[in-house]
Structures are given as C-alpha cells and as structure tokens.
Design an enzyme around this catalytic site. Structure first.
Site, PDB file in Angstrom:
ATOM      1  N   GLN A 126       0.805  -1.221   0.000  1.00  0.00           N
ATOM      2  CA  GLN A 126       0.000   0.000   0.000  1.00  0.00           C
ATOM      3  C   GLN A 126       0.836   1.268   0.000  1.00  0.00           C
ATOM      4  OE1 GLN A 126      -1.560  -1.208   4.011  1.00  0.00           O
ATOM      5  NE2 GLN A 126      -1.589   1.001   4.373  1.00  0.00           N
ATOM      6  N   CYS A 132      -5.193   0.282   3.507  1.00  0.00           N
ATOM      7  CA  CYS A 132      -5.228  -1.143   3.840  1.00  0.00           C
ATOM      8  C   CYS A 132      -6.603  -1.747   3.583  1.00  0.00           C
ATOM      9  CB  CYS A 132      -4.827  -1.353   5.295  1.00  0.00           C
ATOM     10  SG  CYS A 132      -5.868  -0.465   6.492  1.00  0.00           S
ATOM     11  N   HIS A 266      -6.523  -1.656  11.189  1.00  0.00           N
ATOM     12  CA  HIS A 266      -5.808  -2.150  10.013  1.00  0.00           C
ATOM     13  C   HIS A 266      -6.603  -3.267   9.342  1.00  0.00           C
ATOM     14  CE1 HIS A 266      -2.481  -2.752   7.359  1.00  0.00           C
ATOM     15  NE2 HIS A 266      -2.132  -3.922   7.848  1.00  0.00           N
ATOM     16  N   ASN A 286      -0.975  -9.529   4.531  1.00  0.00           N
ATOM     17  CA  ASN A 286      -0.870  -8.109   4.813  1.00  0.00           C
ATOM     18  C   ASN A 286      -0.627  -7.351   3.511  1.00  0.00           C
ATOM     19  OD1 ASN A 286      -0.736  -5.729   6.265  1.00  0.00           O
ATOM     20  ND2 ASN A 286       0.967  -6.335   7.560  1.00  0.00           N
TER      21      ASN A 286
END
Length: 324
Positions: A126, A132, A266, A286
């Site tokens: 990102q 996110c 997140h 992630n």
C-alpha cells in the site's frame, strides 16, 4: 504502548556485541535507502540503532514469534503507523450489518491455505497511503471470484481509493471493507489492477471496464472464532485487527501471541488457518510488501469458541463477498 513498554525495559544496548555502522550500511544497501542530507542520515541511523537493539533483545526471550530488520527499520513507530494503517471503525454502517453464524457447519477442515490453493494474488504494498481497507477488499474479491470461476484476477485498489467516497471511504485517509463491497456492487464490478494501476495517492475517479463482480457480501458473526474458521474454510475473508504496536512493524515469523488490543485500525485478509508447534494460528495476508513478515504474511494465534474477539480483534468485523 504495551509492547513498547515491555521491550524498553529489556533493552540493554551494552550487552549486544553489534557493529551498528556495518549493520546500517548493509541495511541501506539492501533496501536502496537514499537520504537527502547528512543530518537526515544521522537521524535515521539513530532510529535504526534503537530498533535493532529492540529487535535483538526481544528475540532473546525465545517467544513463539520473532522480529527482524526489514525495510521499515529506519522509521519510528509513530512514523510507520501514520501511513501503514487506515481501517476506520464505523460508528454507523451505511447498511446495517446482517451477520451470519457459520459455526454450526459440519466438515470444516482442520487446516486450509488458500494461497497454496491458488485463490490469493501475490503480496501487494500500500506504500505511504492508509489504504489497507482497499487491499483487504480486493483480496477477498479476488479469492471469491477465483473459487467460483477458476480465474485469479488481480483487481484495482486504486479504483476503490479514488471512487468509493460516496459509500463512506476516505481514500488514503482510511476506509471500511463493507463500504468498498457496497461500491463494487453498485458499480456493477471492479476493474483489473492492470487497467487501473495502484499509485498510492488519492486521485480522481476514472472510467474502466469491470472484470470481476460480486452479488452481495456477508458479515460473519462477531466475536466468534468458530464462525470465522467456518467462513475461512469457504474462502478468503476480509478482517480487521489492531496493529498499532512495534511487534507488527518488525514481525518476521512464528505464531504471534503478543498482547494487543481490539481498537481495530488495520484491514487485512484471512487466507487460511492451521497449527504450528502446538499453536493454532490464522494465516493473514498483509499489504506492506513481501519484505515484511513471512514474505508478506503473519500467523496470528487462533482460539476457539464464541464471545472472544480473537487475537488483535481478528474476529470482530469479518466479512466476505459472494461472487456474481
């Protein structure tokens, strides 16, 4: 922060036989770091030394998870967290949550990994944008479509950043996966990554041709890891966690069972679950690049039952799309 408080008490720099200059030079070369001035380099060197001492002293504890130097080692946690988070907890949903409890399903496997099953695109990054939520959204859409059609198509985070403001998202200032699902449904699909590439900054919404569509989305029953397990057994699931601690910045492997809260900040993607060394875990993708963690992934400790928000709140706001 809780994690920092514990580690500061453990840092004894004089006990570590480290050549900080050599370590920093290797770090700069590996990650092609560029500093504009000597003052900036000296500042980053100081931050790096602090982080390296923290990492090494933590690893002496022989926990179930480890830390290591990565490309973010010259950033303080405050600097890092300013751009690497971005999930916005909704005060009021634009559309009320209609949760589904899947925990009663039978034949839920003991382990599953949608990465090895081919339903997960490569790890993305990102960058310096609090997007996110967009990466979590695209990940679950990519998985849902691949499982239905057999085609794994990388779809556009930038389109969500630029275009889903009417649904409540705020681009690089944060957003919510459910709001992004609403945009994709109303827009009759989402475009490919290649046709609407990621820039990592807020931009103007432009037109493109949708390649992946969803018919609806499901909010999984909250605070119920059995329900989340049943959902992840079906497909990758968008989840949110509290990631505001140094353990996340330098996580490198093992099952993360550190103390963390439930103030969700997140958006990430649950892509599987299993057991390692007697510890059950969630496998989570992630959006901080492949140099972070386990090549872009983290294993969060997994528990069972209801009434439990899960490690770092992972079971608090799970949702997933239904491919059209």
């Amino acid at each position: 922060m809780k994690f920092v408080g514990v580690l500061i008490a453990l840092i004894v720099v004089s006990s570590l036989a480290l050549d900080y200059d050599a370590e920093f030079d290797a770090f700069v070369a590996k990650y092609n770091k560029k500093y504009d001035t000597k003052i900036e380099r000296e500042h980053r060197f100081g931050v790096f030394k602090y982080n390296l001492a923290l990492i090494n002293n933590f690893n002496l504890q022989n926990r179930s998870w480890t830390l290591d130097v990565n490309e973010f080692a010259d950033l303080s946690w405050a600097e890092f967290s300013q751009t690497k988070l971005g999930y916005k907890q909704p005060l009021i949903h634009n559309v009320p949550r209609k949760t589904v409890d899947l925990s009663g399903l039978v034949n839920v496997p003991d382990t599953i990994d949608w990465v090895t099953k081919g339903a997960v695109t490569g790890v993305k990054n990102q960058g310096q944008c609090g997007s996110c939520w967009a990466f979590s959204t695209t990940g679950s859409i990519e998985g849902a479509v691949q499982i239905k059609t057999g085609k794994l198509i990388s779809v556009s985070e930038q389109q969500l950043v630029d275009c889903s403001g009417a649904e409540g998202n705020q681009g690089c200032n944060g957003g919510l996966m459910d709001d992004a699902f609403q945009y994709v449904i109303k827009n009759n699909g989402i475009c490919s990554e290649s046709s609407y590439p990621y820039k990592g900054v807020d931009g103007s919404c432009t037109s493109c041709t949708a390649v992946s569509k969803i018919a609806s989305y499901v909010d999984v029953a909250q605070d119920n890891e059995n329900a989340l397990k049943a959902a992840v057994a079906q497909q990758p699931v968008s989840v949110a966690v509290e990631a505001d601690q140094l353990g996340f910045q330098f996580y490198s492997g093992g099952v993360f069972d550190g103390t963390c809260g439930t103030n969700l900040d997140h958006g990430v993607l649950a892509v599987g679950y299993g057991t390692q060394d007697g510890k059950d875990y969630w496998l989570v993708k992630n959006s901080w690049g492949a140099s972070w963690g386990l090549q872009g992934y983290i294993m969060l400790v997994r528990q069972t039952g209801s009434g439990n928000p899960g490690q770092c709140g992972i079971a608090m706001q799970p949702s997933y799309p239904i491919a059209a």
